[in-house]
Design an enzyme around this catalytic site. Structure first.
Site, PDB file in Angstrom:
ATOM      1  CE  LYS A  54      -3.913  -2.292   2.181  1.00 24.50           C
ATOM      2  NZ  LYS A  54      -4.550  -2.748   3.419  1.00 24.50           N
ATOM      3  CD  GLN A  98      -3.634  -4.326   6.538  1.00 20.66           C
ATOM      4  OE1 GLN A  98      -3.736  -3.301   5.862  1.00 20.66           O
ATOM      5  NE2 GLN A  98      -4.009  -5.510   6.065  1.00 20.66           N
ATOM      6  CG  ASP A 121     -10.245   0.181   5.230  1.00 15.69           C
ATOM      7  OD1 ASP A 121      -9.957  -0.394   4.169  1.00 15.69           O
ATOM      8  OD2 ASP A 121      -9.563   0.116   6.267  1.00 15.69           O
TER       9      ASP A 121
HETATM   10  N1  GUN Z   1      -6.979  -6.395   6.178  1.00 14.06           N
HETATM   11  C1  GUN Z   1      -7.281  -7.159   5.086  1.00 14.06           C
HETATM   12  N2  GUN Z   1      -7.985  -6.439   4.184  1.00 14.06           N
HETATM   13  C2  GUN Z   1      -8.142  -5.203   4.719  1.00 14.06           C
HETATM   14  C3  GUN Z   1      -8.781  -4.013   4.255  1.00 14.06           C
HETATM   15  O1  GUN Z   1      -9.366  -3.941   3.170  1.00 14.06           O
HETATM   16  N3  GUN Z   1      -8.696  -2.944   5.094  1.00 14.06           N
HETATM   17  C4  GUN Z   1      -8.064  -3.002   6.299  1.00 14.06           C
HETATM   18  N4  GUN Z   1      -8.065  -1.906   7.050  1.00 14.06           N
HETATM   19  N5  GUN Z   1      -7.475  -4.093   6.758  1.00 14.06           N
HETATM   20  C5  GUN Z   1      -7.501  -5.181   5.958  1.00 14.06           C
END
Ligand code: GUN
Length: 301
Positions: A54, A98, A121
């Protein structure tokens, strides 16, 4: 029939390119630089890989990107303080904590502490409510369903899903429910199926659009797929692959790909389908947030 393979890597690269170009223009026109903060607590190896990609992709897009890596034993109170300080940080448009978080931290509390206008998100109640009531111009839509919709519309060659039956298998808050709302917003006739659904194979076989988001490797078989249907496989499951050698593994989706591709009209592979779209849509949501701050219309994808 042999299905068209929907190339998520290619479409994700197109989205990232669009974001990169629009970011350059936003900075040149307004001086606003999109800023994203990713917070990770603990040392889960899979999460570390996701967070690194990311950050890397954000920098490629021309964003101001910061990653906060906190130790496993970080208290809930300290994490909430960090989120609040990012809420107040004028250089940050997007906050992503995350998941999963360590067991001693209440994930729901952390998510609801993120300012809704920085919740890229799309997990905050405000954004969930906006999506559910069709206020998508000011909402953030969760990245995986948003990316799935981009792939679906490309495969169909149209944005309006009027007259099409869509079945979403899986009712999670992160994928199944928002996906159903997005399909409904584009006029599909939507059913959410799940583990308690009666005669799921027969129901699935009525779908013009079949979305699999259950997290069960290769559960959906060719016999569940209507000939010519568009199949969007959101599952990413790691299974043993003794044929590759001892201790080896491979990734598969929720759909038995080879046999289903003989029946479907179009299908996403795993890997290389929905997966790459998730990070691409995170970049898109971050740019959207910065555009809203600058009072500029964000791009469509
Ligand atoms: N962990 C796995 N997928 C995601 C996501 O789309 N957002 C977040 N914040 N954590 C994750």
């Amino acid at each position: 029939m042999t299905a068209e393979v929907i190339d998520g890597k290619l479409v994700a690269a197109e989205v990232v390119e669009k974001v990169t170009v629009a970011t350059k223009k936003l900075i040149a026109d307004t001086g606003v630089v999109p800023g994203i903060a990713v917070v990770i607590v603990g040392e889960d190896p899979a999460s570390q890989v996701y967070v690194r990609s990311k950050g890397k992709r954000a920098t490629e897009c021309g964003f101001h990107s910061v990653t906060h890596t906190l130790p496993e034993e970080t208290s809930e109170a300290d994490l909430l303080k960090m989120v609040e300080s990012l809420n107040n940080d004028k250089d940050i448009d997007a906050i992503l904590v995350q998941l999963p978080l360590p067991d001693h931290i209440d994930e729901g509390k952390v998510i609801q502490t993120i300012a809704p206008e920085k919740d890229v998100d799309g997990f905050h109640f405000i954004n969930v409510g906006k999506l559910g009531t069709g206020e998508t111009d000011s909402a953030f839509v969760p990245c995986t369903p948003a990316g799935s919709m981009v792939l679906l519309k490309k495969a169909l060659g149209k944005d309006d899903l009027s007259g099409l039956n869509a079945i979403v298998v899986g009712r999670s808050n992160i994928v199944g429910k928002p996906m159903a709302n997005l399909l409904l917003a584009d006029n599909a006739t939507v059913t959410i199926a799940h583990s308690r659904t009666k005669d799921l194979p027969a129901l699935a076989a009525t779908a013009d659009i079949l979305v699999a988001a259950v997290g069960r490797p290769e559960m959906i078989k060719a016999g569940w797929v209507k000939p010519g249907a568009v199949v969007i496989d959101v599952g990413i499951n790691r299974i043993d692959a003794p044929e590759k050698g001892e201790g080896k593994t491979r990734l598969v989706g929720d759909v038995a790909y080879g046999e289903s591709a003989e029946v479907a009209g179009a299908i996403t592979p795993v890997p290389g389908g929905v997966g790459p779209m998730t990070i691409a849509m995170l970049m898109a949501n971050t740019l959207t947030s910065a555009c809203r701050r600058a009072g500029v219309e964000p791009p469509n994808y």
